[in-house]
Structure formats: structure tokens, C-alpha cells
Design a protein around this motif. Structure first.
Motif, PDB file in Angstrom:
ATOM      1  N   ALA A   1       0.105   9.975   4.794  1.00  0.00           N
ATOM      2  CA  ALA A   1      -1.265   9.445   4.702  1.00  0.00           C
ATOM      3  C   ALA A   1      -2.256  10.164   5.716  1.00  0.00           C
ATOM      4  N   MET A   2      -1.811  10.500   6.742  1.00  0.00           N
ATOM      5  CA  MET A   2      -2.493  11.366   7.605  1.00  0.00           C
ATOM      6  C   MET A   2      -2.842  12.821   7.092  1.00  0.00           C
ATOM      7  N   GLN A   3      -2.194  13.214   5.859  1.00  0.00           N
ATOM      8  CA  GLN A   3      -2.352  14.637   5.437  1.00  0.00           C
ATOM      9  C   GLN A   3      -3.459  14.439   4.538  1.00  0.00           C
ATOM     10  N   MET A   4      -4.106  13.149   4.262  1.00  0.00           N
ATOM     11  CA  MET A   4      -5.166  12.898   3.277  1.00  0.00           C
ATOM     12  C   MET A   4      -6.350  12.361   3.795  1.00  0.00           C
ATOM     13  N   PRO A   5      -7.447  13.128   3.226  1.00  0.00           N
ATOM     14  CA  PRO A   5      -8.644  12.256   3.862  1.00  0.00           C
ATOM     15  C   PRO A   5      -8.918  10.924   3.427  1.00  0.00           C
ATOM     16  N   ALA A   6      -9.665  10.166   4.377  1.00  0.00           N
ATOM     17  CA  ALA A   6      -9.433   8.897   4.287  1.00  0.00           C
ATOM     18  C   ALA A   6     -10.262   8.199   2.942  1.00  0.00           C
ATOM     19  N   ARG A   7     -11.385   9.092   2.722  1.00  0.00           N
ATOM     20  CA  ARG A   7     -12.202   8.810   1.527  1.00  0.00           C
ATOM     21  C   ARG A   7     -11.389   8.980   0.231  1.00  0.00           C
ATOM     22  N   GLU A   8     -10.697  10.062   0.157  1.00  0.00           N
ATOM     23  CA  GLU A   8      -9.783  10.244  -0.828  1.00  0.00           C
ATOM     24  C   GLU A   8      -9.071   9.059  -1.189  1.00  0.00           C
ATOM     25  N   MET A   9      -8.162   8.461  -0.196  1.00  0.00           N
ATOM     26  CA  MET A   9      -7.403   7.375  -0.285  1.00  0.00           C
ATOM     27  C   MET A   9      -8.298   6.078  -0.533  1.00  0.00           C
ATOM     28  N   TRP A  10      -9.562   6.024  -0.014  1.00  0.00           N
ATOM     29  CA  TRP A  10     -10.312   4.839  -0.440  1.00  0.00           C
ATOM     30  C   TRP A  10     -10.941   4.996  -1.773  1.00  0.00           C
ATOM     31  N   GLU A  11     -11.129   6.083  -2.327  1.00  0.00           N
ATOM     32  CA  GLU A  11     -11.597   6.075  -3.749  1.00  0.00           C
ATOM     33  C   GLU A  11     -10.472   5.946  -4.782  1.00  0.00           C
ATOM     34  N   MET A  12      -9.133   6.130  -4.421  1.00  0.00           N
ATOM     35  CA  MET A  12      -8.005   5.963  -5.176  1.00  0.00           C
ATOM     36  C   MET A  12      -7.689   4.288  -5.112  1.00  0.00           C
ATOM     37  N   TYR A  13      -7.988   3.638  -3.896  1.00  0.00           N
ATOM     38  CA  TYR A  13      -7.901   2.369  -3.879  1.00  0.00           C
ATOM     39  C   TYR A  13      -8.778   1.525  -4.631  1.00  0.00           C
ATOM     40  N   THR A  14     -10.081   2.066  -4.491  1.00  0.00           N
ATOM     41  CA  THR A  14     -11.053   1.452  -5.489  1.00  0.00           C
ATOM     42  C   THR A  14     -10.827   1.669  -6.855  1.00  0.00           C
ATOM     43  N   GLN A  15     -10.211   2.813  -7.636  1.00  0.00           N
ATOM     44  CA  GLN A  15     -10.078   2.948  -8.852  1.00  0.00           C
ATOM     45  C   GLN A  15      -8.969   2.141  -9.378  1.00  0.00           C
TER      46      GLN A  15
ATOM     47  N   MET B   1       0.608  -1.145   0.089  1.00  0.00           N
ATOM     48  CA  MET B   1       0.116  -0.018  -0.068  1.00  0.00           C
ATOM     49  C   MET B   1       0.882   1.299  -0.006  1.00  0.00           C
ATOM     50  N   LYS B   2       2.029   1.188   0.470  1.00  0.00           N
ATOM     51  CA  LYS B   2       2.902   2.346   0.431  1.00  0.00           C
ATOM     52  C   LYS B   2       2.979   3.137  -0.995  1.00  0.00           C
ATOM     53  N   PRO B   3       3.490   2.438  -1.636  1.00  0.00           N
ATOM     54  CA  PRO B   3       3.406   3.080  -3.203  1.00  0.00           C
ATOM     55  C   PRO B   3       2.413   3.795  -3.555  1.00  0.00           C
ATOM     56  N   PHE B   4       1.097   3.291  -3.180  1.00  0.00           N
ATOM     57  CA  PHE B   4      -0.108   3.907  -3.717  1.00  0.00           C
ATOM     58  C   PHE B   4      -0.359   4.995  -2.976  1.00  0.00           C
TER      59      PHE B   4
ATOM     60  N   ALA C   1      11.405  11.227  -1.400  1.00  0.00           N
ATOM     61  CA  ALA C   1      12.321  10.413  -2.123  1.00  0.00           C
ATOM     62  C   ALA C   1      12.796   9.475  -1.245  1.00  0.00           C
ATOM     63  N   GLU C   2      13.483   9.690  -0.023  1.00  0.00           N
ATOM     64  CA  GLU C   2      14.353   8.931   0.894  1.00  0.00           C
ATOM     65  C   GLU C   2      13.188   7.951   1.458  1.00  0.00           C
ATOM     66  N   VAL C   3      11.953   8.337   1.763  1.00  0.00           N
ATOM     67  CA  VAL C   3      11.032   7.698   2.470  1.00  0.00           C
ATOM     68  C   VAL C   3      10.566   6.375   1.594  1.00  0.00           C
ATOM     69  N   ILE C   4      10.617   6.863   0.040  1.00  0.00           N
ATOM     70  CA  ILE C   4      10.407   5.627  -0.809  1.00  0.00           C
ATOM     71  C   ILE C   4      11.783   4.715  -0.735  1.00  0.00           C
ATOM     72  N   GLN C   5      12.799   5.146  -0.841  1.00  0.00           N
ATOM     73  CA  GLN C   5      14.113   4.310  -1.007  1.00  0.00           C
ATOM     74  C   GLN C   5      14.365   3.470   0.326  1.00  0.00           C
ATOM     75  N   LYS C   6      14.035   3.975   1.395  1.00  0.00           N
ATOM     76  CA  LYS C   6      14.293   3.150   2.771  1.00  0.00           C
ATOM     77  C   LYS C   6      13.018   2.728   3.102  1.00  0.00           C
ATOM     78  N   SER C   7      11.787   2.719   2.226  1.00  0.00           N
ATOM     79  CA  SER C   7      10.617   1.987   2.610  1.00  0.00           C
ATOM     80  C   SER C   7      10.054   2.204   4.078  1.00  0.00           C
ATOM     81  N   SER C   8      10.100   3.693   4.537  1.00  0.00           N
ATOM     82  CA  SER C   8       9.744   4.183   5.754  1.00  0.00           C
ATOM     83  C   SER C   8       8.122   4.033   5.960  1.00  0.00           C
ATOM     84  N   ASN C   9       7.748   3.027   6.901  1.00  0.00           N
ATOM     85  CA  ASN C   9       6.396   2.945   7.366  1.00  0.00           C
ATOM     86  C   ASN C   9       6.167   4.168   7.974  1.00  0.00           C
TER      87      ASN C   9
END
Length: 108
Positions: free
Chosen positions: A62-76, A1-4, A47-55
Motif C-alpha cells: 500500500a505504501m508504494q501506491m498514492p493514497a488517491r489511487e487507492m481511494w479511487e479504487m475503493y470508491t469504484q 481491505m487487504k484483498p483490494f 502470493a505468500e503475503v496473501i496465503q499468510k494474510s500478512s498485514n
């Protein structure tokens, strides 16, 4: 889920690859669950969060985004839906809509 999650944060303009994210002390607790990195890193760019796979870095984005927006992206992109392939006994992923506070409404 991290990349998405990171892709959505980048695509929505909330962050850039150079945006700093504080990941110290290497863990974060949300609603009683602790998310940890394998090693503490301190401040990382996206970029380093991606490189180091920082949870921790990913959760902070993720906390900066509304849950609904994330859910819609996952559904799409097809998460939580039955695969559209001819495969014996396919089943949808265990994704469910969120309740207030961002927790899944699906039983575990």
C-alpha cells in the motif's frame, strides 16, 4: 481491505505474485500506529503475503501506491457508499478521503 489493496498492486504492475516483500520483524509503525502480523515471517512473496494474510506485507504494498489511487479504487468498488439494496436503514461505510500523510480525515 487487504484483498483490494493487493489486487490494486498486482493490477497496476507494481508487484507480481513472485515479488519478494520483507515483513521482518513482523511489525511496522506508521504515524505512531503499529501494524503487526500474528507471526513474524521474514521475506514473503506477494502470493505468500496473501496465503499468510500478512498485514505488514500488505501495508508495504500500500505504501508504494498514492493514497488517491487507492481511494479511487475503493470508491469504484462501492466502499464508503450507501448500499444499492432495499434493506432497512442502510448506511455508508466509515470511509473518508485522506489527508496528507495518508490518514483519514473522518473522525473516529
Amino acid at each position: 481491505m487487504k484483498p483490494f489493496t493487493i489486487a490494486l498492486a498486482l493490477e497496476s504492475g507494481r508487484v507480481t505474485p513472485a515479488t519478494p516483500i520483507q515483513t521482518a520483524p513482523g511489525r511496522i509503525t506508521i504515524t505512531g500506529s503499529t501494524i503487526s502480523d500474528a507471526h513474524p515471517h521474514g521475506v514473503l512473496t506477494v502470493a505468500e503475503v496473501i496465503q499468510k494474510s500478512s498485514n505488514v506485507g500488505t501495508v508495504k504494498m500500500a505504501m508504494q501506491m498514492p493514497a488517491r489511487e487507492m481511494w479511487e479504487m475503493y470508491t469504484q468498488i462501492g466502499l464508503g457508499q450507501k448500499p444499492r439494496i432495499d434493506f432497512p436503514a442502510p448506511s455508508p461505510a466509515a470511509c473518508g478521503p485522506t489527508r496528507p500523510g495518508g490518514r483519514s480525515s473522518r473522525p473516529r
